[in-house]
Design a protein around this motif. Structure first.
Motif, PDB file in Angstrom:
ATOM      1  N   THR A  56      32.017  39.561 -23.232  1.00  0.00           N
ATOM      2  CA  THR A  56      30.697  39.179 -23.739  1.00  0.00           C
ATOM      3  C   THR A  56      30.733  39.016 -25.249  1.00  0.00           C
ATOM      4  OG1 THR A  56      29.712  40.438 -21.933  1.00  0.00           O
ATOM      5  CG2 THR A  56      28.254  39.791 -23.724  1.00  0.00           C
ATOM      6  N   TYR A  57      31.439  39.891 -25.932  1.00  0.00           N
ATOM      7  CA  TYR A  57      31.571  39.793 -27.383  1.00  0.00           C
ATOM      8  C   TYR A  57      32.280  38.499 -27.777  1.00  0.00           C
ATOM      9  CZ  TYR A  57      33.056  40.835 -32.138  1.00  0.00           C
ATOM     10  OH  TYR A  57      33.291  40.764 -33.480  1.00  0.00           O
ATOM     11  N   ARG A  58      33.330  38.152 -27.040  1.00  0.00           N
ATOM     12  CA  ARG A  58      34.051  36.904 -27.332  1.00  0.00           C
ATOM     13  C   ARG A  58      33.141  35.693 -27.138  1.00  0.00           C
ATOM     14  NH1 ARG A  58      39.285  36.281 -24.141  1.00  0.00           N
ATOM     15  NH2 ARG A  58      39.199  34.311 -25.233  1.00  0.00           N
ATOM     16  N   ALA A  59      32.343  35.714 -26.085  1.00  0.00           N
ATOM     17  CA  ALA A  59      31.410  34.602 -25.842  1.00  0.00           C
ATOM     18  C   ALA A  59      30.362  34.547 -26.947  1.00  0.00           C
ATOM     19  CB  ALA A  59      30.740  34.774 -24.480  1.00  0.00           C
ATOM     20  N   TRP A  60      29.901  35.715 -27.402  1.00  0.00           N
ATOM     21  CA  TRP A  60      28.911  35.757 -28.492  1.00  0.00           C
ATOM     22  C   TRP A  60      29.483  35.210 -29.781  1.00  0.00           C
ATOM     23  CZ3 TRP A  60      28.915  38.844 -32.981  1.00  0.00           C
ATOM     24  CH2 TRP A  60      27.717  38.840 -33.694  1.00  0.00           C
ATOM     25  N   ARG A  61      30.749  35.544 -30.067  1.00  0.00           N
ATOM     26  CA  ARG A  61      31.383  35.044 -31.293  1.00  0.00           C
ATOM     27  C   ARG A  61      31.572  33.540 -31.259  1.00  0.00           C
ATOM     28  NH1 ARG A  61      34.695  38.181 -34.998  1.00  0.00           N
ATOM     29  NH2 ARG A  61      35.158  36.052 -35.601  1.00  0.00           N
TER      30      ARG A  61
END
Length: 66
Positions: A56-61
């Motif tokens: 999820t963090y990677r998608a947010w970045r």
């Protein structure tokens, strides 16, 4: 361009929810390690939440903030 902002906000909300459950899983995993007969399930649950948080963090970045 306006479509990206709601996606970023949804991802931020998802990060918050996953973080809360990951903290609870971490407390459960530590409590299980201290118990007389520790099991592996709480650690696996914690690992699953950590993996979900990372993706999820990677998608947010990847979403732009504009």
């Amino acid at each position: 361009m306006r479509r990206r902002l709601p996606r970023r906000q949804r991802l931020e909300m998802m990060l918050g929810v996953i973080t809360v459950f990951a903290v609870m899983a971490a407390v459960g995993a530590v409590a299980e390690m201290v118990s007389p007969e520790p099991g592996i399930v709480p650690s696996l649950v914690l690992a699953a939440f950590a993996l979900a948080w990372w993706f999820t963090y990677r998608a947010w970045r990847r979403t732009d903030s504009s």
